[in-house]
Design a protein around this motif. Structure first.
Motif, PDB file in Angstrom:
ATOM      1  N   LYS A   1      41.584  25.185  38.350  1.00  0.00           N
ATOM      2  CA  LYS A   1      40.367  24.983  39.143  1.00  0.00           C
ATOM      3  C   LYS A   1      40.509  25.808  40.418  1.00  0.00           C
ATOM      4  O   LYS A   1      41.581  25.834  41.026  1.00  0.00           O
ATOM      5  N   LEU A   2      39.438  26.488  40.823  1.00  0.00           N
ATOM      6  CA  LEU A   2      39.472  27.268  42.059  1.00  0.00           C
ATOM      7  C   LEU A   2      39.284  26.321  43.237  1.00  0.00           C
ATOM      8  O   LEU A   2      38.194  25.816  43.483  1.00  0.00           O
ATOM      9  N   LYS A   3      40.367  26.088  43.957  1.00  0.00           N
ATOM     10  CA  LYS A   3      40.379  25.130  45.064  1.00  0.00           C
ATOM     11  C   LYS A   3      39.895  25.763  46.369  1.00  0.00           C
ATOM     12  O   LYS A   3      39.191  25.131  47.148  1.00  0.00           O
ATOM     13  N   SER A   4      40.297  27.020  46.609  1.00  0.00           N
ATOM     14  CA  SER A   4      39.821  27.725  47.800  1.00  0.00           C
ATOM     15  C   SER A   4      39.901  29.225  47.590  1.00  0.00           C
ATOM     16  O   SER A   4      40.663  29.712  46.747  1.00  0.00           O
ATOM     17  N   ILE A   5      39.096  29.933  48.360  1.00  0.00           N
ATOM     18  CA  ILE A   5      39.098  31.399  48.335  1.00  0.00           C
ATOM     19  C   ILE A   5      38.832  31.876  49.749  1.00  0.00           C
ATOM     20  O   ILE A   5      37.951  31.361  50.438  1.00  0.00           O
ATOM     21  N   THR A   6      39.638  32.843  50.185  1.00  0.00           N
ATOM     22  CA  THR A   6      39.545  33.347  51.546  1.00  0.00           C
ATOM     23  C   THR A   6      39.612  34.870  51.519  1.00  0.00           C
ATOM     24  O   THR A   6      40.381  35.443  50.748  1.00  0.00           O
ATOM     25  N   ASN A   7      38.823  35.505  52.382  1.00  0.00           N
ATOM     26  CA  ASN A   7      38.899  36.948  52.553  1.00  0.00           C
ATOM     27  C   ASN A   7      39.805  37.219  53.752  1.00  0.00           C
ATOM     28  O   ASN A   7      39.451  36.912  54.881  1.00  0.00           O
ATOM     29  N   LEU A   8      40.981  37.770  53.479  1.00  0.00           N
ATOM     30  CA  LEU A   8      41.950  38.098  54.527  1.00  0.00           C
ATOM     31  C   LEU A   8      41.881  39.594  54.804  1.00  0.00           C
ATOM     32  O   LEU A   8      42.674  40.360  54.273  1.00  0.00           O
ATOM     33  N   ARG A   9      40.910  40.003  55.583  1.00  0.00           N
ATOM     34  CA  ARG A   9      40.737  41.417  55.940  1.00  0.00           C
ATOM     35  C   ARG A   9      40.736  42.312  54.705  1.00  0.00           C
ATOM     36  O   ARG A   9      41.460  43.292  54.606  1.00  0.00           O
ATOM     37  N   GLY A  10      39.944  41.924  53.717  1.00  0.00           N
ATOM     38  CA  GLY A  10      39.802  42.734  52.512  1.00  0.00           C
ATOM     39  C   GLY A  10      40.706  42.337  51.361  1.00  0.00           C
ATOM     40  O   GLY A  10      40.588  42.903  50.281  1.00  0.00           O
ATOM     41  N   ILE A  11      41.585  41.391  51.577  1.00  0.00           N
ATOM     42  CA  ILE A  11      42.451  40.882  50.516  1.00  0.00           C
ATOM     43  C   ILE A  11      41.969  39.474  50.166  1.00  0.00           C
ATOM     44  O   ILE A  11      41.776  38.644  51.049  1.00  0.00           O
ATOM     45  N   THR A  12      41.767  39.228  48.900  1.00  0.00           N
ATOM     46  CA  THR A  12      41.283  37.926  48.452  1.00  0.00           C
ATOM     47  C   THR A  12      42.470  37.009  48.185  1.00  0.00           C
ATOM     48  O   THR A  12      43.326  37.315  47.360  1.00  0.00           O
ATOM     49  N   LYS A  13      42.501  35.886  48.913  1.00  0.00           N
ATOM     50  CA  LYS A  13      43.523  34.860  48.684  1.00  0.00           C
ATOM     51  C   LYS A  13      42.847  33.692  47.979  1.00  0.00           C
ATOM     52  O   LYS A  13      41.868  33.141  48.470  1.00  0.00           O
ATOM     53  N   VAL A  14      43.369  33.343  46.800  1.00  0.00           N
ATOM     54  CA  VAL A  14      42.830  32.198  46.075  1.00  0.00           C
ATOM     55  C   VAL A  14      43.915  31.136  45.942  1.00  0.00           C
ATOM     56  O   VAL A  14      45.100  31.458  45.812  1.00  0.00           O
TER      57      VAL A  14
END
Length: 152
Positions: free
Chosen positions: A112-125
């Motif tokens: 399950k996708l719990k969170s997604i963040t854009n870290l200056r162009g890098i996707t952290k899931v």
């Protein structure tokens, strides 16, 4: 299988179950190879005769870390992340082992996708990962795994 081509596409799955992998059998050969690779030859994993007579499960069991190491393999059966330059296994959090995986058990990963963040162009899931054991009510483990995706 989920196909993701961008951060924006990935974001649409936030809070949703992404999928379930195929079943994978953990046999004694895989357990022994993992023991060789990690230098962890504890009898509960490698000595079938002793495990059968002295062990609480009456058979050998997979190493907990072996089951964790299956995450990238099983995750790739759930999601095909395309259009990336690089993918990084970034970390794991809050993992709890709920039940041993007895030799020759079949396991699958539920994600399950719990969170997604854009870290200056890098996707952290952060993926909530549950390793289910066929025929068992309790999972082998639950926890969060983190990946970094460098989309093109």
């Amino acid at each position: 299988m989920l196909v993701v081509n961008s951060h924006a596409e990935f974001e649409t799955y936030l809070g949703k179950e992404i999928g379930i992998s195929q079943w994978h059998t953990i046999d004694q050969e895989q357990i022994n190879k993992f023991a060789d690779a990690t230098l962890d030859h504890q009898w509960i994993h490698c000595d079938k005769e002793r495990a059968a007579t002295e062990g609480p499960f009456k058979a050998t069991i997979a190493h907990g870390y072996l089951t964790l190491s299956l995450i990238p393999y099983l995750w790739k059966q759930i999601a095909d992340i395309r259009n990336i330059k690089m993918e990084i296994n970034y970390g794991i959090e809050s993992f709890k082992f709920g039940q041993a995986v007895v030799v020759d058990s079949r396991v699958c990963l539920k994600a399950k996708l719990k969170s997604i963040t854009n870290l200056r162009g890098i996707t952290k899931v952060i993926i909530e990962a549950i390793l289910e054991i066929e025929g068992e009510k309790k999972p082998a483990y639950t926890g969060d795994v983190m990946f970094l995706y460098h989309f093109n």
